[in-house]
Design an enzyme around this catalytic site. Structure first.
Site, mmCIF file in Angstrom:
data_model
loop_
_atom_site.group_PDB
_atom_site.id
_atom_site.type_symbol
_atom_site.label_atom_id
_atom_site.label_comp_id
_atom_site.label_asym_id
_atom_site.label_seq_id
_atom_site.Cartn_x
_atom_site.Cartn_y
_atom_site.Cartn_z
ATOM 1 N N ASP A 100 -43.416 -0.121 -24.336
ATOM 2 C CA ASP A 100 -42.389 0.622 -23.620
ATOM 3 C C ASP A 100 -43.098 1.687 -22.779
ATOM 4 O O ASP A 100 -43.695 2.615 -23.321
ATOM 5 C CB ASP A 100 -41.485 1.280 -24.686
ATOM 6 C CG ASP A 100 -40.116 1.635 -24.174
ATOM 7 O OD1 ASP A 100 -40.006 1.978 -22.991
ATOM 8 O OD2 ASP A 100 -39.159 1.589 -24.975
ATOM 9 N N ASP A 202 -38.990 2.079 -18.830
ATOM 10 C CA ASP A 202 -37.926 3.048 -19.057
ATOM 11 C C ASP A 202 -37.415 3.577 -17.705
ATOM 12 O O ASP A 202 -38.214 3.977 -16.852
ATOM 13 C CB ASP A 202 -38.526 4.199 -19.890
ATOM 14 C CG ASP A 202 -37.504 5.174 -20.403
ATOM 15 O OD1 ASP A 202 -36.821 4.839 -21.377
ATOM 16 O OD2 ASP A 202 -37.394 6.282 -19.831
ATOM 17 N N GLU A 261 -35.444 -1.128 -17.545
ATOM 18 C CA GLU A 261 -34.179 -0.502 -17.947
ATOM 19 C C GLU A 261 -33.598 0.163 -16.711
ATOM 20 O O GLU A 261 -34.081 1.200 -16.259
ATOM 21 C CB GLU A 261 -34.404 0.563 -19.034
ATOM 22 C CG GLU A 261 -33.088 1.152 -19.504
ATOM 23 C CD GLU A 261 -33.199 2.549 -20.095
ATOM 24 O OE1 GLU A 261 -32.335 2.917 -20.893
ATOM 25 O OE2 GLU A 261 -34.137 3.293 -19.748
ATOM 26 N N HIS A 321 -31.674 1.391 -29.084
ATOM 27 C CA HIS A 321 -31.856 2.684 -29.758
ATOM 28 C C HIS A 321 -31.043 3.820 -29.122
ATOM 29 O O HIS A 321 -31.202 4.977 -29.522
ATOM 30 C CB HIS A 321 -33.346 3.038 -29.740
ATOM 31 C CG HIS A 321 -33.852 3.210 -28.328
ATOM 32 N ND1 HIS A 321 -33.947 2.147 -27.448
ATOM 33 C CD2 HIS A 321 -34.237 4.311 -27.645
ATOM 34 C CE1 HIS A 321 -34.386 2.598 -26.283
ATOM 35 N NE2 HIS A 321 -34.568 3.905 -26.376
ATOM 36 N N ASP A 322 -30.257 3.512 -28.110
ATOM 37 C CA ASP A 322 -29.463 4.547 -27.449
ATOM 38 C C ASP A 322 -27.962 4.391 -27.690
ATOM 39 O O ASP A 322 -27.181 5.190 -27.185
ATOM 40 C CB ASP A 322 -29.691 4.515 -25.926
ATOM 41 C CG ASP A 322 -31.105 4.913 -25.531
ATOM 42 O OD1 ASP A 322 -31.710 5.749 -26.224
ATOM 43 O OD2 ASP A 322 -31.606 4.377 -24.522
HETATM 44 C C1 NOJ Z 1 -34.017 5.698 -21.770
HETATM 45 C C2 NOJ Z 1 -34.452 5.553 -23.188
HETATM 46 O O1 NOJ Z 1 -33.983 4.345 -23.688
HETATM 47 C C3 NOJ Z 1 -33.929 6.769 -23.924
HETATM 48 O O2 NOJ Z 1 -34.112 6.639 -25.319
HETATM 49 C C4 NOJ Z 1 -34.627 7.986 -23.383
HETATM 50 O O3 NOJ Z 1 -34.081 9.142 -23.967
HETATM 51 C C5 NOJ Z 1 -34.485 8.082 -21.858
HETATM 52 N N1 NOJ Z 1 -34.672 6.829 -21.203
HETATM 53 C C6 NOJ Z 1 -35.490 9.039 -21.292
HETATM 54 O O4 NOJ Z 1 -36.790 8.494 -21.386
#
Ligand code: NOJ
Ligand code: CA
Length: 526
Positions: A100, A202, A261, A321-322
């Site tokens: 990542d 990311d 992402e 994870h979000d």
């Molecule tokens: C997306 C990530 O999935 C998240 O966990 C993170 O807080 C933000 N980007 C900032 O890097």
């Protein structure tokens, strides 16, 4: 058939949140040796790749998404030697490794930022987005941080603001600075040389912001961040040529892969970043955000496939994870019937499936009761409206032993109390568990190119209760019937004899009855 298997198109990708997967040295935090110890499990599950959420040195304001060194391993996770051992162990089991990369911003503890804030003429100053205040002292424009408050943080020593889309401890890099660009691109080759097969990027479409720093126009919304159209703080045109350059590096390592992402992007915008000179894949949030309704999933999937170019390949996920875990969103209590239907859909609909660790055992979110228990800072900022992302990051449930077999000391986040029954060891023994069901579908998928790379054809049905589609590849045709409802349904099969690919190997003709929440995988007999 073996020969044209392409891991990132035909295989399954499993996301590991390393802090929460397996703790080998009992400090309460998962680590690389922990993952190495579970490679046999991952192999037996049948996955083809693991995506590791960030494992680089980090002050952990955003738990790894604030990186202090892109070319090393965080000591709490292990060493470079551990990482190499992981690569070797994974390769032996035909498991690919995806890292990542968080390249939009660094940690505020990164040596570059520490230099950058020393003085305006420091060579690193321009590596970040520093701006003078307006004449009245205000920030340069109206941009907001998605994690709350203005995106500009004032530094009294320099009498300047720096920009951060996320936490103030995550300053955004200045990608228009050629030295930044060069340094960031070198990270790809560094890890490719160290045996990595791919990357998850990311918020890649946030790297560039409007060069003139124009104000975002306002719109209706609740939080300040939502009261703006994000025209100028992300998705700038420069991104495309950068993606071309990144892809060029990857193409020198055949079989390598990047999945992006996309940030604040709809399906169509997400699709624009995929292509033979751009990313291999990007995440389509629209699919994951559906409520429990077959019609919704079908229309998201169709929109996704339509948006992609002919040679592009979709991917799908339901959890990460979000966000709240899929089983928590869809299921009632500990009943796994809906979670099983969701797993069957994810694993058989067209597109590379991404499984979030624990999804295979139907892990549920933990409940956060007290503000003082929260680890993820946004949970404190927005308490009690939003409790942050700790709930979906609880330790993996391996056994019914103390701390679910994750660690012998107190884990960094509590284990879900359901662990005494909901754990890998226990569910593996039960042929009807979600784990056995998931494994079974994965093994069916492994033998069926139609389920991997087949065309997708929606089948006409009652769209309120049943999701039905077929996957076709060369001579093979497989029909999927997913009963989303608690009703018994009848379905008229197309002409021919259809054989169930589950163990029973029953055959069906003309009509099939589908029990509540039942899944059929039927292959046309030749
Ligand atoms: C997306 C990530 O999935 C998240 O966990 C993170 O807080 C933000 N980007 C900032 O890097
Ligand atoms: Ca540890």
């Amino acid at each position: 058939m073996e020969n044209d298997f392409l891991w990132w198109r035909d295989g399954i990708i499993y996301q590991i949140y390393p802090r929460s997967f397996a703790d080998s040295n009992n400090d309460g935090i998962g680590d690389l040796q922990g993952i190495i110890g579970k490679l046999d499990y991952l192999q037996s599950l049948g996955i083809d790749a693991i995506w590791l959420s960030p494992i680089f040195p980090s002050p952990d304001v955003d738990f790894g998404y604030d990186v202090a060194n892109y070319k090393d391993i965080d000591p709490k996770f292990g060493t470079m030697a551990d990482f190499k051992q992981l690569v070797v162990g994974a390769k032996q089991r035909k498991i690919h490794i995806i890292l990542d990369l968080v390249l939009n911003h660094t940690a505020d503890q990164h040596p570059w930022f520490l230099q950058s804030k020393k003085s305006k003429d420091n060579p690193y100053h321009d590596w970040y987005l520093w701006e003078d205040p307006k004449l009245n002292g205000d920030p340069p424009n109206n941009w907001q941080s998605i994690f709350g408050g203005p995106a500009w943080e004032y530094d009294p020593d320099l009498d300047q603001y720096y920009y951060h889309m996320f936490y103030k401890e995550q300053p955004d890099l200045n990608w228009r600075n050629p030295n930044v660009r060069k340094e960031m691109l070198s990270i790809f080759s560094f890890w490719l040389e160290n045996g990595v097969d791919g990357f998850r990027l990311d918020v890649f479409n946030a790297y560039f912001k409007d060069a003139q720093l124009r104000d975002n126009p306002s719109k209706f919304g609740i939080r300040a961040f939502e009261r703006q159209e994000h025209f100028y703080d992300n998705s700038q045109p420069e991104m495309i040529s950068l993606l071309n350059e990144i892809r060029h590096i990857l193409d020198q390592y055949p079989g390598s892969y990047t999945v992006g992402e996309t940030f604040l992007a709809n399906t169509e915008q997400t699709a624009q970043y995929i292509g033979e000179d751009k990313l291999h894949a990007a995440f389509n949030f629209d699919f994951a955000e559906n409520r429990w309704h077959p019609k919704r999933f079908l229309s998201s999937a169709k929109k996704w496939y339509r948006a992609l170019q002919e040679d592009d390949w979709p991917n799908n996920f339901l959890s990460n994870h979000d966000m709240t875990r899929a089983a928590t969103r869809y299921s009632f209590g500990e009943d796994d019937r809906r979670a099983k239907v969701a797993a069957a859909m994810l694993l058989t609909i067209k597109g590379t499936p991404f499984i979030y660790y624990g999804e295979e055992i139907g892990m549920r979110d933990i409940t956060i009761r007290k503000k003082s228990d929260i680890k993820d800072p946004i949970g404190k900022t927005f308490w009690p409206l939003y409790k942050g992302r700790d709930s979906c990051r609880s330790p993996m449930q391996w056994t019914d032993e103390e701390n679910a077999g994750f660690s012998k000391s107190d884990p960094w986040l509590p284990v879900n109390q359901n662990y005494s029954t909901r754990n890998v060891q226990n569910l593996a023994k039960d042929p009807n568990s979600i784990l056995s069901f998931t494994k079974k579908i994965i093994s069916i998928r492994k033998n069926e190119p139609a389920l991997q790379r087949g065309d997708f054809i929606p089948l006409a049905t009652d769209p309120k209760h049943l999701l039905a589609y077929s996957r076709k590849y060369q001579e093979d045709e497989i029909i999927l019937l997913l009963n989303f409802s608690s009703r018994e349904l009848a379905y008229d099969l197309p002409k021919g004899v259809w054989i169930s690919l589950f163990e029973d190997r029953k055959t069906f003709e003309k009509q099939v009855n589908i029990r509540p929440y039942q899944v059929y995988i039927l292959k046309r007999e030749d």
